[in-house]
Design a protein around this motif. Structure first.
Motif, PDB file in Angstrom:
ATOM      1  N   GLU A 356      -2.208   9.665   2.301  1.00 14.03           N
ATOM      2  CA  GLU A 356      -1.167   9.306   3.270  1.00 14.03           C
ATOM      3  C   GLU A 356      -1.044   7.795   3.403  1.00 14.03           C
ATOM      4  O   GLU A 356       0.047   7.237   3.430  1.00 14.03           O
ATOM      5  CB  GLU A 356      -1.499   9.903   4.645  1.00 14.03           C
ATOM      6  N   LEU A 357      -2.227   7.175   3.484  1.00  8.56           N
ATOM      7  CA  LEU A 357      -2.255   5.726   3.660  1.00  8.56           C
ATOM      8  C   LEU A 357      -1.601   5.030   2.473  1.00  8.56           C
ATOM      9  O   LEU A 357      -0.808   4.100   2.637  1.00  8.56           O
ATOM     10  CB  LEU A 357      -3.711   5.274   3.764  1.00  8.56           C
ATOM     11  N   ASN A 361       1.670   2.854   2.597  1.00  6.68           N
ATOM     12  CA  ASN A 361       1.649   1.486   2.098  1.00  6.68           C
ATOM     13  C   ASN A 361       2.767   1.250   1.101  1.00  6.68           C
ATOM     14  O   ASN A 361       3.456   0.248   1.153  1.00  6.68           O
ATOM     15  CB  ASN A 361       0.310   1.220   1.410  1.00  6.68           C
ATOM     16  N   LYS A 362       2.886   2.225   0.192  1.00 10.45           N
ATOM     17  CA  LYS A 362       3.917   2.120  -0.839  1.00 10.45           C
ATOM     18  C   LYS A 362       5.289   2.093  -0.194  1.00 10.45           C
ATOM     19  O   LYS A 362       6.146   1.280  -0.552  1.00 10.45           O
ATOM     20  CB  LYS A 362       3.804   3.326  -1.784  1.00 10.45           C
ATOM     21  N   GLU A 363       5.462   3.011   0.754  1.00 13.46           N
ATOM     22  CA  GLU A 363       6.753   3.099   1.441  1.00 13.46           C
ATOM     23  C   GLU A 363       7.066   1.796   2.149  1.00 13.46           C
ATOM     24  O   GLU A 363       8.179   1.275   2.086  1.00 13.46           O
ATOM     25  CB  GLU A 363       6.726   4.241   2.455  1.00 13.46           C
ATOM     26  N   LEU A 364       6.040   1.284   2.808  1.00 13.30           N
ATOM     27  CA  LEU A 364       6.216   0.059   3.578  1.00 13.30           C
ATOM     28  C   LEU A 364       6.588  -1.095   2.657  1.00 13.30           C
ATOM     29  O   LEU A 364       7.507  -1.876   2.936  1.00 13.30           O
ATOM     30  CB  LEU A 364       4.904  -0.259   4.290  1.00 13.30           C
ATOM     31  N   VAL A 370      12.995  -3.678  -0.436  1.00  9.70           N
ATOM     32  CA  VAL A 370      14.398  -3.256  -0.468  1.00  9.70           C
ATOM     33  C   VAL A 370      15.158  -3.866   0.708  1.00  9.70           C
ATOM     34  O   VAL A 370      16.272  -4.381   0.555  1.00  9.70           O
ATOM     35  CB  VAL A 370      14.489  -1.713  -0.442  1.00  9.70           C
ATOM     36  N   ALA A 371      14.537  -3.831   1.885  1.00  8.18           N
ATOM     37  CA  ALA A 371      15.209  -4.333   3.069  1.00  8.18           C
ATOM     38  C   ALA A 371      15.565  -5.807   2.896  1.00  8.18           C
ATOM     39  O   ALA A 371      16.721  -6.199   3.068  1.00  8.18           O
ATOM     40  CB  ALA A 371      14.316  -4.151   4.287  1.00  8.18           C
ATOM     41  N   SER A 426       5.990  -9.994   1.118  1.00  8.88           N
ATOM     42  CA  SER A 426       5.792  -8.676   0.508  1.00  8.88           C
ATOM     43  C   SER A 426       5.348  -8.825  -0.945  1.00  8.88           C
ATOM     44  O   SER A 426       4.624  -7.996  -1.466  1.00  8.88           O
ATOM     45  CB  SER A 426       7.057  -7.833   0.617  1.00  8.88           C
ATOM     46  N   ARG A 427       5.771  -9.902  -1.580  1.00  8.39           N
ATOM     47  CA  ARG A 427       5.378 -10.103  -2.967  1.00  8.39           C
ATOM     48  C   ARG A 427       3.886 -10.448  -3.077  1.00  8.39           C
ATOM     49  O   ARG A 427       3.225 -10.045  -4.018  1.00  8.39           O
ATOM     50  CB  ARG A 427       6.209 -11.225  -3.590  1.00  8.39           C
TER      51      ARG A 427
END
Lengths: 596, 148
Positions: A356-357, A361-364, A370-371, A426-427
């Motif tokens: 889940e984590l 993390n990946k989603e975030l 993307v955002a 994020s990078r």
């Protein structure tokens, strides 16, 4: 007795063997002495008998002599009676003597001589008799005298011989007595001493046995305690033991093994078949195969399987076995079975959480990327349209219109800054961090190139030491330099042009107070020191927190991301970054990067 | 190929960007012929149709529906027929990954869409007047990303 020998395990055995031989020896010696004693007794008796027999012989000869003499004097034939019976008795006596002396060569020789003498004597008797019967009563005849004399001579010889024989016998007895006398005298003392020694050994052995018994009892007690504690630890740690005698195919299960199966201890016979009844149907085949393998290899790797309790609970077990061969050559498989249900459940839970984590993390990260990425496009259009508006319509706008437009412009510019910084942040989070041995000087130059415009605008002076090559993620270190120099340029003092001094030092973590808990031994220490507005040291840690700003937006245009990126980059390198500020004098940033 | 004017094609799904692009060339005093396509499929359909005049410079947006700029780039560089077309990547993003990939796939230059019309004009005029000989074969990565 040295206690080492006394304590030796073979001691009792040795004592018993020694004692056994001593007693055996004593019995032998006693038997030998007894038989010698009886032999001596026999000899004495023998001597006595021989003596008596010889005396008897003399006596018979004398009787015969006396009878003959009586007959010669009286011419009465009744006197001849003892003479005749004497002869017969002499023959008997002689046979008896032969019997008595048969085991002695010397005596036999003497006896033969005696025999000849006696025969001669008897012949002499007969001669005298014949002489007397032929010449009636002519005892005065001179012819008789030599015959008579010869008889006396023979008689004396016989006496001599008999005396010699008796003496010989006495001598033999004496010699025998002398030979065995000492022996017989010493034997009782010897026997007594030997028996005493044997007794001492027995006493020693007795104490040894008693002390062994005591030790055994003590060991037993400890064993009892140990067994109890093993039992307890089996219950607490949820494991059970089993012993499989492979040759006899018999099992011993520990109490807790039954509990692992949800049963009362020792409630059924310990056997492979009974155990397998509890195994989950899907795992039975696997376990059976493993057991077969065990039979061949006799060394069981970890086996994982499930069991079903009677109440339907499913538990996960893990077994391990090892072959032991005891001193009698019996093969046994000693095994441990552990209930790992909790571990497996925890592991599954942990794995799920990890998953889940990771997904979060990946989603975030994706969201972040993307955002900020997708936000750029409309923003860029707003800015481009604004620039077009400015170019084309500037003259057609009222004063307030122009003011609004400049506000929109600065808001858009700020948004761009935020997005750019977020993108960068994020990078720095991305997983693909490739360490390379890098020329730090080139990275610093590249950073300066990135900021060339501002540097020349501000007339900034940047002085740097030489750096050794470092193993780093190059683009991140360049970013770090850009952010730190940019930070110094942004927070410059208004009354002086910015000066940034970058120094390098190789340090041992043990020598640096702030590196007490550091993992590596040696660190690169890089110090960025500027002459800007500085800050209150109260905020020395806060300035690294994301979106944390010490200043109002109107005064300084920061997003509060730049230094967070610096911290993140340094942490990506397993390093440390510290800030030290002096208000209106300057700020110092200290970076420690480990030698990799 | 035409010698009198520079033939330029832009493939971009964004209407506003296409507008900025054509406006910029209109304002620039360079003789150009600009045509635009709404996505990669339209672009490739055009390029693959018979008897067309191949463009001098092709501007490729990366993020397009149906067929992305990256796919177009690969198709173009796989076809010997298009070997003389200079391909300029024209994208909102300037991520290391995209820059690296497009460089490897054979783009000639990488342009990050500017946020200012003046800058846009400057960039475009620079790109179309570049000596392409220098940029061909993508030998120099240092000048691949067009910095302003």
């Amino acid at each position: 007795m040295p206690s080492r020998i006394y304590k030796a395990p073979w001691f009792v055995k040795a004592v018993f063997i020694v004692s056994f031989f001593i007693i055996f020896f004593v019995a032998g010696v006693t038997y030998k002495n007894m038989s010698k004693l009886s032999e001596s007794f026999d000899l004495i008796e023998h001597k006595y008998e021989l003596g008596v027999e010889l005396e008897q012989m003399i006596s018979y000869l004398k009787d015969a002599e006396t009878g003959q003499r009586g007959f010669i004097i009286t011419q009465d034939s009744t006197y001849l009676e003892p003479y005749f019976s004497g002869r017969e008795n002499i023959n008997n006596s002689f046979a008896e003597l032969k019997q008595l002396t048969k085991d002695n060569e010397e005596q036999i020789k003497f006896l033969k001589k005696l025999n000849i003498l006696i025969d001669n004597r008897l012949a002499n008797f007969e001669e005298v008799e014949r002489f007397v019967l032929k010449k009636k009563n002519n005892i005065d005849s001179p012819n008789l005298i030599p015959i008579f004399l010869e008889g006396k001579q023979l008689m004396d010889d016989i006496r001599d011989k008999i005396k010699i024989m008796i003496e010989l016998q006495n001598k033999r007895l004496e010699a025998r007595q002398e030979a065995y006398g000492n022996n017989l005298e010493l034997t009782p003392i010897f026997l007594y001493l030997v028996l005493l020694l044997s007794l001492l050994l027995m006493i020693g052995a007795y104490y040894k046995i008693i002390s062994n018994l005591k030790k055994l009892k003590q060991t037993n007690k400890q064993l009892e305690i140990f067994k109890e504690s093993a039992n307890q630890s089996e219950i607490v740690s949820k494991y059970g033991n089993w012993i499989w005698n492979i040759e006899e195919d018999t099992f011993i299960f520990s109490d807790n093994l039954y509990r692992l199966l949800g049963e009362e201890p020792q409630s059924f016979k310990a056997s492979a078949a009974n155990f397998i009844q509890f195994v989950h149907p899907e795992d039975k085949e696997k376990l059976r195969k493993q057991v077969e393998m065990m039979m061949e290899e006799e060394n069981l790797p970890y086996v994982y399987y499930r069991v079903i309790h009677k109440n339907g609970n499913i538990r996960h077990l893990k077994s391990y076995g090892k072959t032991l061969v005891n001193s009698e050559g019996e093969k046994r498989l000693l095994g441990t079975t552990t209930d790992i249900t909790d571990e497996i459940e925890n592991f599954v839970k942990l794995e799920q959480r990890n998953f889940e984590l990771e997904r979060n993390n990946k989603e975030l990260s994706a969201f972040n990327h993307v955002a900020s990425h997708d936000l750029q496009e409309p923003l860029r259009k707003i800015q481009t349209f604004l620039s077009r508006l400015e170019d084309k319509e500037e003259n057609n706008l009222s004063e307030s219109g122009l003011k609004y437009m400049s506000r929109i412009k600065s808001a858009a510019a700020r948004m761009r800054l935020l997005i750019d910084d977020l993108l960068q942040f994020s990078r720095t989070n991305k997983a693909d961090k490739v360490f390379e041995t890098s020329n730090i000087y080139l990275l610093l130059e590249a950073a300066k190139q990135d900021l060339a415009e501002v540097i020349s605008e501000e007339n900034a002076v940047i002085v740097a030491d030489t750096f050794p090559a470092m193993n780093v993620i190059p683009f991140q270190i360049q970013q770090l330099f850009v952010n730190l120099i940019g930070n110094s340029l942004k927070y410059k003092a208004k009354d002086r042009s910015p000066e940034i001094k970058i120094t390098y030092e190789k340090v041992m973590s043990s020598k640096e107070a702030v590196l007490i808990n550091a993992k590596a031994n040696t660190y690169h220490k890089i110090i960025f020191k500027d002459n800007g507005i500085g800050f209150d040291n109260e905020y020395a840690e806060k300035i690294f927190i994301l979106f944390n700003r010490l200043h109002n937006r109107q005064e300084y245009s920061g997003t509060g991301i730049g230094l967070s990126i610096c911290k993140k980059i340094v942490e990506n390198h397993q390093g440390y970054i510290f800030a030290d500020g002096q208000p209106s004098i300057g700020a110092t940033f200290i970076i420690y990067l480990p030698f990799l | 190929m035409n010698e009198d004017y520079i033939d330029i094609i832009l493939a971009d799904d964004d209407e506003d960007d296409r507008l900025f692009f054509t406006d910029a060339f209109e304002e620039l005093k360079i003789t150009t012929k600009v045509s635009t396509y709404n996505d990669g499929v339209y672009l490739m359909d055009y390029l693959n149709s018979e008897e067309i005049i191949l463009p001098n410079v092709l501007f490729l947006d990366l993020n397009m529906p149906r067929k992305s700029g990256m796919e177009c780039l690969r198709e173009i560089r796989a076809n010997d027929k298009f070997k003389d077309i200079a391909v300029a990547i024209y994208s909102t993003s300037a991520s290391e990954e995209d820059i690296e990939k497009t460089f490897v796939y054979g783009a000639n230059i990488y342009i990050k869409k500017p946020d200012n019309f003046k800058k846009l004009k400057k960039v475009l005029s620079e790109v179309v007047t570049i000596n392409w000989q220098y940029h061909t074969n993508g030998l120099n990565k240092e000048i691949f990303l067009l910095r302003l």
